[in-house]
Design a protein around this motif. Structure first.
Motif, PDB file in Angstrom:
ATOM      1  N   ILE A  88       0.877  -1.178   0.000  1.00  0.00           N
ATOM      2  CA  ILE A  88       0.000   0.000   0.000  1.00  0.00           C
ATOM      3  C   ILE A  88       0.900   1.209   0.000  1.00  0.00           C
ATOM      4  N   HIS A  89       0.770   2.094  -0.993  1.00  0.00           N
ATOM      5  CA  HIS A  89       1.523   3.331  -0.908  1.00  0.00           C
ATOM      6  C   HIS A  89       0.658   4.523  -1.241  1.00  0.00           C
ATOM      7  N   GLY A  90       1.281   5.691  -1.128  1.00  0.00           N
ATOM      8  CA  GLY A  90       0.509   6.899  -1.361  1.00  0.00           C
ATOM      9  C   GLY A  90       0.298   7.642  -0.068  1.00  0.00           C
ATOM     10  N   GLU A  91      -0.600   8.605  -0.105  1.00  0.00           N
ATOM     11  CA  GLU A  91      -0.766   9.485   1.031  1.00  0.00           C
ATOM     12  C   GLU A  91      -2.189   9.989   1.084  1.00  0.00           C
ATOM     13  N   ASP A  92      -2.420  10.720   2.158  1.00  0.00           N
ATOM     14  CA  ASP A  92      -3.645  11.466   2.389  1.00  0.00           C
ATOM     15  C   ASP A  92      -4.571  11.611   1.168  1.00  0.00           C
TER      16      ASP A  92
ATOM     17  N   LYS B 110       4.561  -1.348   7.401  1.00  0.00           N
ATOM     18  CA  LYS B 110       5.392  -0.732   8.459  1.00  0.00           C
ATOM     19  C   LYS B 110       5.861   0.680   8.088  1.00  0.00           C
ATOM     20  N   ASP B 111       5.909   0.993   6.806  1.00  0.00           N
ATOM     21  CA  ASP B 111       6.250   2.368   6.413  1.00  0.00           C
ATOM     22  C   ASP B 111       5.017   3.267   6.326  1.00  0.00           C
ATOM     23  N   LEU B 112       3.849   2.649   6.406  1.00  0.00           N
ATOM     24  CA  LEU B 112       2.598   3.396   6.256  1.00  0.00           C
ATOM     25  C   LEU B 112       2.093   3.890   7.607  1.00  0.00           C
TER      26      LEU B 112
ATOM     27  N   PHE C 265      -5.338  -0.900  -7.271  1.00  0.00           N
ATOM     28  CA  PHE C 265      -6.559  -0.164  -6.961  1.00  0.00           C
ATOM     29  C   PHE C 265      -6.166   1.153  -6.303  1.00  0.00           C
ATOM     30  N   ARG C 266      -7.048   2.152  -6.419  1.00  0.00           N
ATOM     31  CA  ARG C 266      -6.816   3.416  -5.731  1.00  0.00           C
ATOM     32  C   ARG C 266      -7.978   3.737  -4.810  1.00  0.00           C
ATOM     33  N   SER C 267      -7.674   4.445  -3.729  1.00  0.00           N
ATOM     34  CA  SER C 267      -8.750   4.878  -2.834  1.00  0.00           C
ATOM     35  C   SER C 267      -8.330   6.101  -2.035  1.00  0.00           C
ATOM     36  N   GLN C 268      -9.332   6.784  -1.508  1.00  0.00           N
ATOM     37  CA  GLN C 268      -9.062   7.930  -0.640  1.00  0.00           C
ATOM     38  C   GLN C 268      -8.760   7.475   0.776  1.00  0.00           C
ATOM     39  N   ILE C 269      -9.331   6.321   1.118  1.00  0.00           N
ATOM     40  CA  ILE C 269      -9.238   5.833   2.493  1.00  0.00           C
ATOM     41  C   ILE C 269      -8.862   4.358   2.503  1.00  0.00           C
ATOM     42  N   ILE C 270      -8.061   3.976   3.512  1.00  0.00           N
ATOM     43  CA  ILE C 270      -7.691   2.569   3.728  1.00  0.00           C
ATOM     44  C   ILE C 270      -8.165   2.166   5.132  1.00  0.00           C
ATOM     45  N   ILE C 271      -8.776   0.999   5.230  1.00  0.00           N
ATOM     46  CA  ILE C 271      -9.043   0.408   6.548  1.00  0.00           C
ATOM     47  C   ILE C 271      -8.306  -0.932   6.627  1.00  0.00           C
ATOM     48  N   LEU C 272      -7.357  -1.019   7.555  1.00  0.00           N
ATOM     49  CA  LEU C 272      -6.574  -2.244   7.741  1.00  0.00           C
ATOM     50  C   LEU C 272      -7.330  -3.152   8.709  1.00  0.00           C
ATOM     51  N   ALA C 273      -7.673  -4.359   8.265  1.00  0.00           N
ATOM     52  CA  ALA C 273      -8.477  -5.256   9.110  1.00  0.00           C
ATOM     53  C   ALA C 273      -8.153  -6.702   8.761  1.00  0.00           C
ATOM     54  N   PHE C 274      -6.851  -6.976   8.619  1.00  0.00           N
ATOM     55  CA  PHE C 274      -6.482  -8.302   8.124  1.00  0.00           C
ATOM     56  C   PHE C 274      -6.062  -9.269   9.228  1.00  0.00           C
ATOM     57  N   GLY C 275      -6.321  -8.885  10.483  1.00  0.00           N
ATOM     58  CA  GLY C 275      -6.195  -9.846  11.572  1.00  0.00           C
ATOM     59  C   GLY C 275      -4.779 -10.297  11.878  1.00  0.00           C
ATOM     60  N   LYS C 276      -4.706 -11.404  12.534  1.00  0.00           N
ATOM     61  CA  LYS C 276      -3.431 -11.995  12.891  1.00  0.00           C
ATOM     62  C   LYS C 276      -3.329 -13.372  12.249  1.00  0.00           C
ATOM     63  N   THR C 277      -2.110 -13.888  12.226  1.00  0.00           N
ATOM     64  CA  THR C 277      -1.810 -15.154  11.565  1.00  0.00           C
ATOM     65  C   THR C 277      -1.101 -16.047  12.580  1.00  0.00           C
TER      66      THR C 277
ATOM     67  N   ASN D  45      -5.088   9.718  -1.382  1.00  0.00           N
ATOM     68  CA  ASN D  45      -4.722   9.094  -2.651  1.00  0.00           C
ATOM     69  C   ASN D  45      -3.793   7.908  -2.414  1.00  0.00           C
ATOM     70  N   PHE D  46      -4.402   6.778  -2.080  1.00  0.00           N
ATOM     71  CA  PHE D  46      -3.623   5.568  -1.798  1.00  0.00           C
ATOM     72  C   PHE D  46      -3.685   4.616  -2.992  1.00  0.00           C
ATOM     73  N   LYS D  47      -2.602   3.855  -3.137  1.00  0.00           N
ATOM     74  CA  LYS D  47      -2.554   2.829  -4.177  1.00  0.00           C
ATOM     75  C   LYS D  47      -2.352   1.478  -3.499  1.00  0.00           C
ATOM     76  N   VAL D  48      -3.205   0.538  -3.836  1.00  0.00           N
ATOM     77  CA  VAL D  48      -3.164  -0.796  -3.215  1.00  0.00           C
ATOM     78  C   VAL D  48      -2.835  -1.818  -4.294  1.00  0.00           C
ATOM     79  N   GLU D  49      -1.784  -2.606  -4.041  1.00  0.00           N
ATOM     80  CA  GLU D  49      -1.348  -3.573  -5.050  1.00  0.00           C
ATOM     81  C   GLU D  49      -1.592  -5.009  -4.608  1.00  0.00           C
ATOM     82  N   THR D  50      -2.212  -5.778  -5.491  1.00  0.00           N
ATOM     83  CA  THR D  50      -2.274  -7.234  -5.328  1.00  0.00           C
ATOM     84  C   THR D  50      -1.387  -7.813  -6.439  1.00  0.00           C
ATOM     85  N   PRO D  51      -1.122  -9.124  -6.427  1.00  0.00           N
ATOM     86  CA  PRO D  51      -0.245  -9.680  -7.471  1.00  0.00           C
ATOM     87  C   PRO D  51      -0.744  -9.368  -8.884  1.00  0.00           C
ATOM     88  N   SER D  52      -2.061  -9.236  -9.051  1.00  0.00           N
ATOM     89  CA  SER D  52      -2.585  -9.111 -10.411  1.00  0.00           C
ATOM     90  C   SER D  52      -3.072  -7.713 -10.769  1.00  0.00           C
ATOM     91  N   LYS D  53      -3.229  -6.833  -9.793  1.00  0.00           N
ATOM     92  CA  LYS D  53      -3.968  -5.614 -10.091  1.00  0.00           C
ATOM     93  C   LYS D  53      -3.618  -4.470  -9.139  1.00  0.00           C
TER      94      LYS D  53
END
Lengths: 322, 322
Positions: free
Chosen positions: A86-90, A247-249, A102-114, A92-100
């Motif tokens: 996930i990169h970008g800022e206030d 960790k940089d975000l 996406f952009r968004s104004q807002i990110i919500i991190l909710a991926f739990g623990k492993t 204007n964020f860019k989210v990368e998956t292996p195939s694609k």
């Protein structure tokens, strides 16, 4: 160059926290994308949830499927993929998956623990073939067999109590002098005749042909190594937030959990977090859901402020117009 | 002298937050007393909750009745009474109702918010007899009649939209130049032909024989007073935390909400708070429930520390032994 798909909000994780966040953001009219490796997360590992308010008794799959259906009913999109960056800022964020991308104004991190892994030879090879991180899920497969449980704390104690009812023999392998946990559970466990306690020891290798057949166990005090024949091995070392890619975000605590305030805001503007990935010390489905709702409403107010609009209060009422 | 009844934890309030806290404290084996004026609180005012994760659509009475049943199934005691005073300190609190005293090591404040009142002559007399604080609950009684709504913000706008569908005529009385609220809702409201906007005005008296028959309305700019014939009056001024009786116990913010941290701890050791009574800015049933669970687990860890025992993590699992 293909144009990125743009959303108001991208939610990373499709378990209790992420799906509840999606119910709320989508319901507030924000275009919402949920990206999750699976739907349900750790709730899937539980067949008997008795403490989610509103249900006396429900299994995790059924409950989180309801969450998913609700989120979709408000037009949240859900895709199954892994977020790698996930990169970008206030705004204007860019989210990368292996195939694609996406952009968004807002990110919500909710991926739990492993589940924390062993990190020894054979671990990757035997995952799902005799090696499990969930006694509740896979224990019943080992009726009448011999299993090893690795771990020194509550998760391991619980797994050992459960498995000693099912398996013929249980090795309880701990790298400490003694295991720790709830007093009653420990007393209960120590009274079981088919449980062999192996202390001050680490599993150093997992071996077998198609499935697990034996493990090597190293005594860290004596330095001696012994081989145990087992049909299965359960790794019960607790859980860790896999937050290296953010960790940089956002700021993390010493356990690598995402630090949030009461309103589920992280250190980064426009990035919110909810559920087990946060530094909330309690892991409960209803707490994750509450945080998901909180993160979503904080995100909504943040977006309203970006647009120069007045913020709204949340309330009990059901309003389609919001 | 009669001995006080002693509990591990006393929860003040029996709505979403308090009942969820009770589910968790009782389930952890703590002796639990819930004292509430009623069961359900503001959720009772809602017939159509669409955003509680796990239920597409449920009314507040049914949902909070489920919470109550769950709390009782874990042996929480629930009594209907009003707490008037809490005193004492760390590990030894005394809770007074008009008829009785109770003692506990831990207090959880979860008594929500209360509708703000007008404070004018006639208000007490006509409560439930033409005067209501809940358009959602009592609106349907005014089909084809004339009603006044008092308020300048979102609650008032929502009430006016709803009542203009039911009543023949609606006076929207605001002490401001103009009412504020969600853009779509305002536009919708302003297009309604049976709504009369009365700005810069306060209701100064409510009059009638057995039920409301008219109200006096004072224009604060001109100083002129006018009488309006109405069959009902809806006070929609928002909600306030009635926390005066705990102001010496815990720190409050400028809105008189109980200040809590992320783990629902107040400024006073042994006192926790959850739900609408706290300074969490969002009023949502699932957020209250999540906070109830958080307060309960914080309380449990606090009690364990008092006893010199190790604290536990919460986790997804259902364990009766905890």
């Amino acid at each position: 160059m293909q144009k990125d798909d743009v959303y108001d909000v991208i939610i990373v994780g499709a378990a209790a926290a992420g799906l509840t966040a999606a119910i709320y953001t989508a319901r507030q009219g924000m275009s919402t994308l949920v990206i999750g490796k699976d739907v349900g997360g750790q709730a899937l590992l539980t067949n008997d949830i008795q403490n989610y308010p509103g249900y006396d008794n429900i299994d995790g799959f059924t409950l989180t499927s309801k969450f998913e259906k609700q989120a979709k009913s408000f037009n949240a999109e859900i895709i199954y993929d892994e977020v790698q960056k996930i990169h970008g800022e206030d705004g204007n964020f860019k989210v990368e998956t292996p195939s694609k991308q996406f952009r968004s104004q807002i990110i919500i991190l909710a991926f739990g623990k492993t589940p924390r892994d062993l990190g020894v030879p054979g671990e990757d090879r035997f995952k799902g073939r005799g090696l499990s991180y969930c006694a509740t899920c896979d224990g019943p497969l080992y009726r009448g067999k011999t299993v090893a449980i690795v771990g020194s704390a509550e998760y391991a104690v619980d797994a050992a109590v459960m498995l000693s009812d099912i398996a013929e023999k249980v090795y309880q392998i701990s790298n400490r002098d003694r295991i720790v946990g709830d007093g009653d559970m420990l007393t209960n466990l120590e009274s079981r005749k088919n449980v062999v306690f192996v202390s001050n020891s680490n599993v150093s290798e997992i071996m077998g042909d198609q499935t697990v057949e034996s493990i090597k166990v190293l005594n860290v005090k004596s330095g001696s190594e012994e081989e145990y024949n087992v049909d299965g091995i359960f790794v019960e070392l607790g859980y860790v937030a896999m937050t290296d890619f953010v960790k940089d975000l956002v700021n993390l605590n010493e356990r690598k959990d995402v630090i949030v305030d009461k309103e589920c805001r992280t250190s980064r503007k426009g990035v919110f977090a909810a559920g087990d990935v946060t530094d909330m010390p309690f892991k409960q489905l209803v707490i994750s859901a509450g945080q998901g709702s909180t993160a979503a409403l904080s995100a909504y107010n943040y977006l309203q402020r970006l647009k120069g609009k007045s913020i709204i209060r949340g309330d009990w009422k059901s309003k389609k117009s919001k």
